[in-house]
Motif scaffolding. Sequence first.
Motif, mmCIF file in Angstrom:
data_model
loop_
_atom_site.group_PDB
_atom_site.id
_atom_site.type_symbol
_atom_site.label_atom_id
_atom_site.label_comp_id
_atom_site.label_asym_id
_atom_site.label_seq_id
_atom_site.Cartn_x
_atom_site.Cartn_y
_atom_site.Cartn_z
ATOM 1 N N ASN A 339 22.416 72.906 71.266
ATOM 2 C CA ASN A 339 22.430 74.303 70.819
ATOM 3 C C ASN A 339 21.114 75.014 71.101
ATOM 4 O OD1 ASN A 339 25.063 74.089 69.801
ATOM 5 N ND2 ASN A 339 24.325 73.266 67.838
ATOM 6 N N PHE A 340 20.103 74.263 71.545
ATOM 7 C CA PHE A 340 18.823 74.878 71.889
ATOM 8 C C PHE A 340 18.815 75.322 73.345
ATOM 9 C CE2 PHE A 340 17.605 72.369 68.182
ATOM 10 C CZ PHE A 340 16.779 73.240 67.491
ATOM 11 N N GLU A 341 17.851 76.214 73.634
ATOM 12 C CA GLU A 341 17.689 76.637 75.021
ATOM 13 C C GLU A 341 17.205 75.461 75.872
ATOM 14 O OE1 GLU A 341 15.089 79.925 75.226
ATOM 15 O OE2 GLU A 341 16.268 81.180 73.860
ATOM 16 N N ASP A 342 17.504 75.520 77.186
ATOM 17 C CA ASP A 342 17.154 74.432 78.096
ATOM 18 C C ASP A 342 15.701 74.503 78.525
ATOM 19 O OD1 ASP A 342 19.646 73.344 77.995
ATOM 20 O OD2 ASP A 342 20.384 74.369 79.784
ATOM 21 N N THR A 343 14.815 74.331 77.571
ATOM 22 C CA THR A 343 13.389 74.261 77.906
ATOM 23 C C THR A 343 13.069 72.839 78.358
ATOM 24 O OG1 THR A 343 12.756 73.642 75.667
ATOM 25 C CG2 THR A 343 12.885 75.999 76.159
ATOM 26 N N LYS A 347 14.946 69.372 77.234
ATOM 27 C CA LYS A 347 15.519 68.453 78.222
ATOM 28 C C LYS A 347 14.955 67.042 78.046
ATOM 29 C CE LYS A 347 16.470 71.882 81.808
ATOM 30 N NZ LYS A 347 16.130 72.351 83.191
#
Length: 535
Positions: A339-343, A347
Motif C-alpha cells: 500500500n506504500f509508494e514504490d520508493t 522496494k
Amino acid sequence: KPYAIDYRIITPNGDIRIVFEQNRPIIEDDRPVGISGTIVDATEKKLSETDLRDQYGMLQFLIDAIPIPVFHKNENGIFESCNKSFEEFFGVPRLSVIGNTVFDFLPESQAIEADTADKSLVRLGCALTYEAKEINGSGDPHDVIYYKTPLSNPDGSSGGIIAAMLDISERKHMEAALRESEKRFRIIAESSSDWFWETDENHKFIYVSERYQEILGQSPESVFGRSRWDLSSNGLQEQAKEKWRVHIADLNSHQPFRDFVYLFKTGDGSTRNVKISGIPVFDDANMFRGYRGSGTDVTEHIRVEVALRESEERHRNFAADVAHELRTPLAVLRTNLDNFEDTEQVKTLRLDVDGMTRMVTQLLAATRIETYVAADSFVSVNLADVCLHVATLLGPIAIKEQRSIEVLGGEDTQLIQGIQESLEQAVRNLAENAIRYSSRGTVISLKLGQLEDIPYISVIDRGRGIPKEQREAIFERFLRADRRTGGAGLGLSIVKRTVENHNAEIAIDDTPGGGATFTIRFPKSDAALQDMEVA
C-alpha cells in the motif's frame, strides 16, 4: 684252472635254454690230461632270479614313492636300505647311508639318541612309537614321530629294525597357533563388552562366555540346555510375537541372522534390550550342528536413541510453531508494504520480507519432511503433473526475472509411488534456484522421461554452473555455495531429503553450453518391474 659259465643254447625243437657249465682240469704227473665237469639246465633258476630282481626293484620303487622317510637297519645298527625321502630329509645320498651307522652322517647327539632307541627296540622285541627332534640336511630342527618295528630272521634271531619317520613340524606349528588363537579369543571374550554363545542343533545353549553373567546377571551354567525363547518371558514374547516367529523360522531354516533385538528378563527381574547375531554351523558331512554368535546389551543405546528422537521431535515442533507463527505477521507486513509508494526503501523492504517469507516456507517444509513415513504416505504420482504445476506456479516469477520456463515431455504420463506435495516442493526448489542463477533471456527446462525403465526429472538451467568440488556440499543443511546469494541454505537439503525418502538418486551435471542440470532418478516403474517378474 677251474671255471664256471652261463650261456644260452637252442634245443632241437627250437627252445632257448640257459645252462650252467662248471669244469675243472684233470691233472696227472703235474700235467693236465683232460677236463671233467657238469652241465646243468639253469633256465628255471635264472628266471626265478630275474623275477626276484624285478620284484626287489618294484619294492624299492614303491618304497621310494612313500612321501615319508623309511629305512632298514640290521641287528648291528648298520643301514641296509632307505628310501628317497630319507635321503632328501637328511641331505645324505643313499650310497653314503647303506653300510654305515647313524654315527657316520648324523651329529653325535642325534646319533646317540637314535642308536639308544634302536637298541632298546631290539632288546624288547616290540614295536615302538615316540616323538623326537631331528635336524634336517639344511640344519633346520623338525618335530618327528618314529614308528619302529623289530624284524626276525627265520631262525628266530634278530634281523634288525624297519622304521618310518613322520614329520609333524607343521602340525606342531598349527597346534601352537591354535593354542595362541584360543588364548587370544579368551582374552578378547573376557575383556569384550559383548558375550559369545553357542547352541546345538535344537537351539539349546551349550556355551556362553563369562561376560554373560557380568552383563545379564545369570551364570553361564544356568542357561545350558535352554533356548533363547525359554529365557525370554512369555509376556515379553507376546509383545513382539511376529518378530519372534520370523526369528525362529530363520533358525529352523538354518539362516544366518544379524542384529536381532529383543527384551530379556535378567536374574534380578529387570528387563534389558539385547542384540544378537549368529551364523549356522555345519560339520564336514554338511550336517547342521547349531549356531555360534555374539550378544550385546543395547539397553543404554536404545534409551539414548529414544531420548534423541524425542529431542528432535521437540525441536521440529518448536521450529514448525515458530515458522507458523511468523507467517501471518509477515503476510500482513507484505500487504501493508504493497500500500506504500514504490520508493527504493519500500522496494528493499519488500525484498527482505519476501526473503523472510521464503525462509519460513522452507523451514516449514523442512520440519514436515522429517515426519513423512514413506510406507504410509506414498500414493500414485504423475511426474508430468508435478512439473506442469511447478512451471505454472513459477512462470510469472520467471517472466519477471526476464527468464522463461518450459516443460519437456509433459504430454507423457510418468507414474511413480510417492508424495506429490513433497515432490513439487523439491522440484520447485530446484527450479527457483535455476531462475535465480541462470542468465537473463535464457530458458529453464523441466524435462521428464524414462531411461532404461527408470523415470527421471531434470531441471536444466543456462547459468554459470556448479564447480565439481562443490556438488556434494551444496546439499548440506544451512550451507550456501558461492553461487547462492540468499536464503537460509535449506532448499537443496530439502531436495536431498525428499529424494532419499523416495528411494531415488540425484546427480548434478554440466549443461552443454554452460549451466547446471539437476537430475532426479526414481526407482524402476511398476510396469518395468512386472515385466521383469513375468520374464
